[in-house]
Design an enzyme around this catalytic site. Sequence first.
Site, mmCIF file in Angstrom:
data_model
loop_
_atom_site.group_PDB
_atom_site.id
_atom_site.type_symbol
_atom_site.label_atom_id
_atom_site.label_comp_id
_atom_site.label_asym_id
_atom_site.label_seq_id
_atom_site.Cartn_x
_atom_site.Cartn_y
_atom_site.Cartn_z
ATOM 1 N N LYS A 99 27.899 37.532 30.477
ATOM 2 C CA LYS A 99 27.579 38.106 31.795
ATOM 3 C C LYS A 99 26.745 39.375 31.605
ATOM 4 C CE LYS A 99 28.176 38.155 36.392
ATOM 5 N NZ LYS A 99 29.140 38.813 37.240
ATOM 6 N N ASN A 142 23.122 40.202 33.262
ATOM 7 C CA ASN A 142 22.862 41.406 34.057
ATOM 8 C C ASN A 142 21.807 42.302 33.392
ATOM 9 O OD1 ASN A 142 26.293 41.354 34.928
ATOM 10 N ND2 ASN A 142 24.638 41.071 36.366
#
Length: 301
Positions: free
Chosen positions: A179, A183
């Site tokens: 993740k 991002n």
Amino acid sequence: MRILIVGAGSLGSLLGGLLARTHNVTLVGRNPHMSAVQADGLRVTGVETFRTRPGATTDIGAASADLALVTVKAYDTAGVVDDLATCDVGAVCSLQNGMGNEETLAAGLDTPVLAGTTTHGARLAGPGHVEWLGRGRVTIGPWRPADAVDRSERVAAAFRAAGLDATATTDVRHRLWQKLAINAAINPVTALARVENGALTPPGGLADVATAAGTETARVARADGVDLSAATVREAIADVVRETARNRSSMHQDVAAGRRTEIEAVNGYVVERAATVGESVPVNRTLAALIRGWEAGAGHR
Ligand SMILES: NC(=O)C1=CN([C@@H]2O[C@H](COP(=O)(O)OP(=O)(O)OC[C@H]3O[C@@H](n4cnc5c(N)ncnc54)[C@H](O)[C@@H]3O)[C@@H](O)[C@H]2O)C=CC1
Ligand SMILES: CC(C)(CO)C(=O)C(=O)O
């Protein structure tokens, strides 16, 4: 389950509202949102539309709960540690983006810490009203080996009992790094170029910058002992860009609204870990410097 939502903004209000249909939930947040929820309940619109009545307070006091879900922005996590120090909670679970949140919680609290990621999308539309922008999943795992796996499974089961897709994992660090790579790739590039996520569709200069930031992050993850390949990250970025093509990333929204960003917990963290493990990450370093420069100009530094 008795659940505290610490940081009832966009994500916290959405998850709190969904969980309150099955569990005993108290939102901890700020006015005027909390007073609106106390007066009229919480309205959820979007993917599903309903009204629910969780507890709501601006003062966590000496609350007691089975679980505290932490949903503040990364730069507010240290404040949550101070707040939770006076409480009696069975476990604390971060569902925030970026890295460093679990370390901060684990260093400051004498409570089992769980780490989580979610792909739900939420936006606080006004006091007492949260928009559910996209249905997603929740993944939860123990932050330290001592923070037993069965506790993660109980929390995932509580989400499932409320009708949400949730799984427990024994390898949450892999999820967090993946993740983080997504991002680190999408958020600063869309914020700086002021474009929707779909503008990062290859071929094109923006897609190349984003992919470079993501694959640098995967290299740091591997040096940190997490088996995350460049190919996996490239594929994951492409999937998210496609699935969220019409969204503005959270960092783009922050910059457009003149708010502080989570840059330190995203690209800032990659740069810091890279220095520790001896990797070079020029794209992350450049993106972090540009966003920090914007924050300084906007009065956040
Ligand atoms: N909004 C979304 O769709 C998603 C957000 N995330 C992540 O979740 C985290 C939260 O994001 P958002 O909900 O968008 O932010 P937000 O800014 O809408 O909500 C955070 C809320 O916490 C409140 N707060 C700060 N310190 C507090 C404290 N000590 N006690 C009580 N309340 C406190 C703030 O006033 C704010 O209302 C971030 O790390 C974000 O990256 C992750 C996935 C999706
Ligand atoms: C996955 C992505 C990039 C979706 O916009 C996100 O998590 C964010 O905006 O913070």
